[in-house]
Design a protein around this motif. Structure first.
Motif, PDB file in Angstrom:
ATOM      1  N   LYS A 117     -26.027  62.080  -5.259  1.00 26.65           N
ATOM      2  CA  LYS A 117     -26.258  62.801  -6.505  1.00 26.65           C
ATOM      3  C   LYS A 117     -26.646  64.249  -6.207  1.00 26.65           C
ATOM      4  CE  LYS A 117     -27.998  58.536  -8.640  1.00 26.65           C
ATOM      5  NZ  LYS A 117     -29.151  57.898  -9.334  1.00 26.65           N
ATOM      6  N   VAL A 118     -25.959  65.180  -6.873  1.00 20.02           N
ATOM      7  CA  VAL A 118     -26.229  66.609  -6.667  1.00 20.02           C
ATOM      8  C   VAL A 118     -26.781  67.188  -7.954  1.00 20.02           C
ATOM      9  CG1 VAL A 118     -25.274  68.843  -6.009  1.00 20.02           C
ATOM     10  CG2 VAL A 118     -24.358  66.745  -4.989  1.00 20.02           C
ATOM     11  N   GLY A 119     -27.961  67.815  -7.870  1.00 19.92           N
ATOM     12  CA  GLY A 119     -28.584  68.416  -9.037  1.00 19.92           C
ATOM     13  C   GLY A 119     -28.023  69.789  -9.354  1.00 19.92           C
ATOM     14  N   GLU A 120     -28.522  70.368 -10.451  1.00 22.03           N
ATOM     15  CA  GLU A 120     -28.055  71.695 -10.867  1.00 22.03           C
ATOM     16  C   GLU A 120     -28.380  72.772  -9.845  1.00 22.03           C
ATOM     17  OE1 GLU A 120     -29.730  72.448 -14.668  1.00 22.03           O
ATOM     18  OE2 GLU A 120     -28.569  70.889 -15.705  1.00 22.03           O
ATOM     19  N   ASN A 121     -29.426  72.583  -9.072  1.00 26.43           N
ATOM     20  CA  ASN A 121     -29.818  73.562  -8.056  1.00 26.43           C
ATOM     21  C   ASN A 121     -29.064  73.370  -6.744  1.00 26.43           C
ATOM     22  OD1 ASN A 121     -30.979  71.158  -7.364  1.00 26.43           O
ATOM     23  ND2 ASN A 121     -33.084  71.926  -7.267  1.00 26.43           N
ATOM     24  N   ILE A 134     -33.376  49.949  -1.496  1.00 27.84           N
ATOM     25  CA  ILE A 134     -32.699  51.240  -1.548  1.00 27.84           C
ATOM     26  C   ILE A 134     -33.545  52.281  -0.831  1.00 27.84           C
ATOM     27  CG2 ILE A 134     -31.653  52.993  -3.035  1.00 27.84           C
ATOM     28  CD1 ILE A 134     -30.348  50.232  -3.220  1.00 27.84           C
ATOM     29  N   LEU A 135     -32.877  53.131  -0.069  1.00 27.16           N
ATOM     30  CA  LEU A 135     -33.514  54.277   0.589  1.00 27.16           C
ATOM     31  C   LEU A 135     -32.915  55.548   0.016  1.00 27.16           C
ATOM     32  CD1 LEU A 135     -35.252  55.579   2.895  1.00 27.16           C
ATOM     33  CD2 LEU A 135     -33.214  55.366   4.340  1.00 27.16           C
ATOM     34  N   ALA A 136     -33.753  56.404  -0.552  1.00 28.95           N
ATOM     35  CA  ALA A 136     -33.300  57.677  -1.118  1.00 28.95           C
ATOM     36  C   ALA A 136     -33.810  58.814  -0.242  1.00 28.95           C
ATOM     37  CB  ALA A 136     -33.800  57.839  -2.548  1.00 28.95           C
ATOM     38  N   VAL A 153     -29.269  61.424  -1.510  1.00 31.90           N
ATOM     39  CA  VAL A 153     -28.349  60.407  -1.010  1.00 31.90           C
ATOM     40  C   VAL A 153     -29.051  59.054  -1.039  1.00 31.90           C
ATOM     41  CG1 VAL A 153     -26.825  59.719   0.885  1.00 31.90           C
ATOM     42  CG2 VAL A 153     -27.293  62.146   0.473  1.00 31.90           C
ATOM     43  N   LEU A 154     -28.382  58.066  -1.641  1.00 31.11           N
ATOM     44  CA  LEU A 154     -28.931  56.719  -1.739  1.00 31.11           C
ATOM     45  C   LEU A 154     -28.236  55.806  -0.737  1.00 31.11           C
ATOM     46  CD1 LEU A 154     -29.121  56.289  -5.633  1.00 31.11           C
ATOM     47  CD2 LEU A 154     -30.831  57.250  -4.081  1.00 31.11           C
TER      48      LEU A 154
END
Length: 265
Positions: A55-59, A180-182, A64-65
């Motif tokens: 998942k990539v945010g606006e910034n 899950i590892l984030a 990564v999951l």
């Protein structure tokens, strides 16, 4: 008289057969446990975590999951597996500890990536040009070859904060739990490429000693007692000694309890 001797011989033979049968079952049980232990130790351990989302945010910062379900092993299993032995030995040596002391190992495979950086031209005290960049936690200085140094030189420093979070989730309310590892950072130039993870299952000691404060209450008589206690755990057995003071009687009483665990959850 002959009948008594006959029955005694039959009884002795029966006891001998039972004894031999018990010994045989014990040996078979030991062999089966040894086979299971060897199979458990030689079992391949999964360390490389699968990426399930990025998942990539606006910034521009990515999270990564990884799915780390089932990434568990005993220290004995991990030490005997070629794929993880290097990770374990390296980690233990770096920390100057034994492998059996390890609880978890997390290796984040990452890189720093930045393209088309706009460098600012500056001049040093000898009027020689050099170029700098500062931004996104990255400080860079590039010095091209000059009349005093024929080598181009570059210096850089990157400040990056990395966070790793473990949690569980279900696809539906009765589904199996997945671990899950984030992994994420506060810097967009930090790229997470992969991860290795293994958690070591710690064996509970077969023997233990506890020093306790104990209290009891008898609902039928209303008598209350309290005092020190010591408990020894040995496998499924536990032995507890109490030295209890009863205020209603104004005296102390010793007691000893023995317990055996029939079922454990």
């Amino acid at each position: 008289m002959k009948n008594i001797k006959f029955y005694l011989i039959i009884a002795a033979l029966a006891l001998g057969i039972v004894y031999i049968g018990i010994k045989y079952l014990d040996k078979s049980k030991e062999a089966d446990q040894l086979t299971k232990a060897k199979a458990s130790v030689s079992k391949q351990i999964q360390t490389e975590a699968n990426v399930i989302a990025r998942k990539v945010g606006e910034n521009g910062i990515a999270t990564v999951l990884f799915d780390i379900t089932g990434h568990k092993a005993t220290p004995e299993q991990a030490a005997s597996t070629a794929g993880t032995k290097g990770i374990i030995d390296t980690t233990a040596m770096a920390l100057d500890i034994r492998t059996k002391q390890l609880k978890q190992i997390l290796v984040v495979k990452s890189s720093l990536e930045a393209e088309n950086l706009k460098l600012k031209k500056q001049l040093d005290q000898y009027n020689r040009p050099y170029y700098t960049y500062s931004g996104n936690g990255l400080d860079l200085k590039f010095t091209p070859p000059n009349d005093l140094d024929t080598n181009a030189r570059a210096d850089f420093k990157a400040d990056v904060k990395i966070s790793a979070t473990q949690y569980w989730q279900r696809k539906w309310f009765l589904g199996a739990k997945k671990s899950i590892l984030a992994v994420t950072s506060d810097n967009p130039i930090y790229k997470v490429n992969g991860a290795d993870f293994v958690e070591f299952e710690q064996k509970q000691p077969a023997f233990g000693l506890r020093i306790q404060a104990s209290g009891n209450y008898n609902p039928q008589t209303g008598v209350v007692g309290y005092g020190p206690a010591a408990r020894i755990d040995a496998g499924r057995f536990s032995f507890q000694g109490n030295y209890t003071y009863y205020p209603d009687y104004e005296h102390w009483r010793p007691s000893v309890n023995v317990n055996y665990d029939l079922i454990r959850f």
